[in-house]
Design a protein around this motif. Structure first.
Motif, short mmCIF file in Angstrom:
data_model
loop_
_atom_site.label_atom_id
_atom_site.label_comp_id
_atom_site.label_asym_id
_atom_site.label_seq_id
_atom_site.Cartn_x
_atom_site.Cartn_y
_atom_site.Cartn_z
N LYS A 151 1.05 -1.07 0.10
CA LYS A 151 -0.04 -0.03 -0.10
C LYS A 151 0.94 1.23 0.00
N LYS B 247 -8.15 5.23 -2.50
CA LYS B 247 -8.97 5.86 -1.51
C LYS B 247 -8.57 7.31 -1.35
N TYR C 197 -8.89 5.16 10.55
CA TYR C 197 -8.91 4.44 9.49
C TYR C 197 -7.60 3.73 9.25
N ILE D 23 -7.64 -0.65 9.10
CA ILE D 23 -7.70 -0.84 7.41
C ILE D 23 -6.85 -2.38 7.49
#
Length: 195
Positions: free
Chosen positions: A79, A165, A189, A193
C-alpha cells in the motif's frame, strides 16, 4: 501488509505533519500492517527536476541508479500512502516530480498494442490524504474533480493500481475546519484497515 508513506510538505509543525503522525500511529496499532516505511520528500532532499540529455534519456529512467532505492520502496510496498496539500488544484511540484521520475515506462507500465499500456504495479493499493485551504467540495464543483481524475485515472489506474481511496480535507486554515475530528478519522482508518 507493507505500507510506504510518501509525505510531501516542508513544515514539521503543520497540519499535514499531524496527519502523517496519525497515519503512523494508527498503522502501528494495526496488526494487519507488518512493516511501515516513511519517505519525507523534503527531508530526503529529493530532486524533483527531470533532466534529460544525450547521456540521460527518458526511456532509460526505469534503470536510473540515482532513484533505484525509491523504485525498491515502491516494489516492496503493498500500500502506498500519499500525504500532501492541494495547491492550485493539484499536488505540489515536489510530489509531481517524484511521480514523473518513479512511475516510468518499463517500471510502472509497459507499452503494448492498443490504446492503454500494461500496468506493472497491479496488486498494490493507494490512499491519498490531502488538505486544502478552500472548501472540501471545491475540487468537485469548481474544478470538475481534476485532482481525483489526475491521481486515479491518469496515474494510478494507468499503472495497474485499481484500489484508490481519497481523503480530501477542506477548510483546513479555518477555525471551523474540524481539524481534530479529521485527524481522528485518519487515525481510526489506518488502525482498522486490512488491505
Amino acid at each position: 501488509m507493507k505500507v510506504l508513506i510518501i509525505y510531501t510538505y516542508p513544515n514539521h509543525t503543520s497540519l499535514n505533519y499531524a496527519f502523517l503522525q496519525n497515519v503512523i500511529k494508527g498503522s502501528k496499532e494495526n496488526s494487519n500492517i507488518e512493516e511501515l516505511q516513511v519517505l519525507d520528500l523534503y527531508e530526503e532532499g529529493f530532486n524533483p527536476l527531470l533532466v534529460f540529455n544525450e547521456q540521460r534519456r527518458r526511456r532509460d529512467m526505469h534503470t536510473d541508479p540515482s532513484i533505484e532505492k525509491y523504485r525498491k520502496q515502491i516494489m516492496w510496498a503493498d500500500k502506498l500512502v500519499f500525504i500532501y496539500p492541494i495547491w492550485w488544484g493539484r499536488p505540489p511540484a515536489m510530489l509531481m516530480g517524484y511521480i514523473d521520475q518513479l512511475f516510468a515506462a518499463n517500471f510502472a507500465y509497459k507499452d503494448k498494442e492498443g490504446l492503454f499500456p500494461e500496468g506493472l504495479l497491479t496488486g498494490k493499493s493507494v490512499v491519498c490524504v490531502s488538505t486544502m485551504k478552500g472548501p472540501t467540495h471545491y475540487p468537485l464543483f469548481w474544478l470538475n474533480n481534476a485532482h481525483k481524475i489526475l491521481m486515479k485515472r491518469a496515474l494510478f489506474n494507468f499503472v495497474g493500481i485499481k484500489k484508490v481511496k481519497f481523503f480530501e480535507f477542506g477548510n483546513m486554515e479555518s477555525p471551523k475546519g474540524n481539524q481534530m475530528k479529521k485527524l481522528e478519522k485518519i487515525y481510526n482508518y489506518f488502525k482498522k484497515i486490512d488491505q
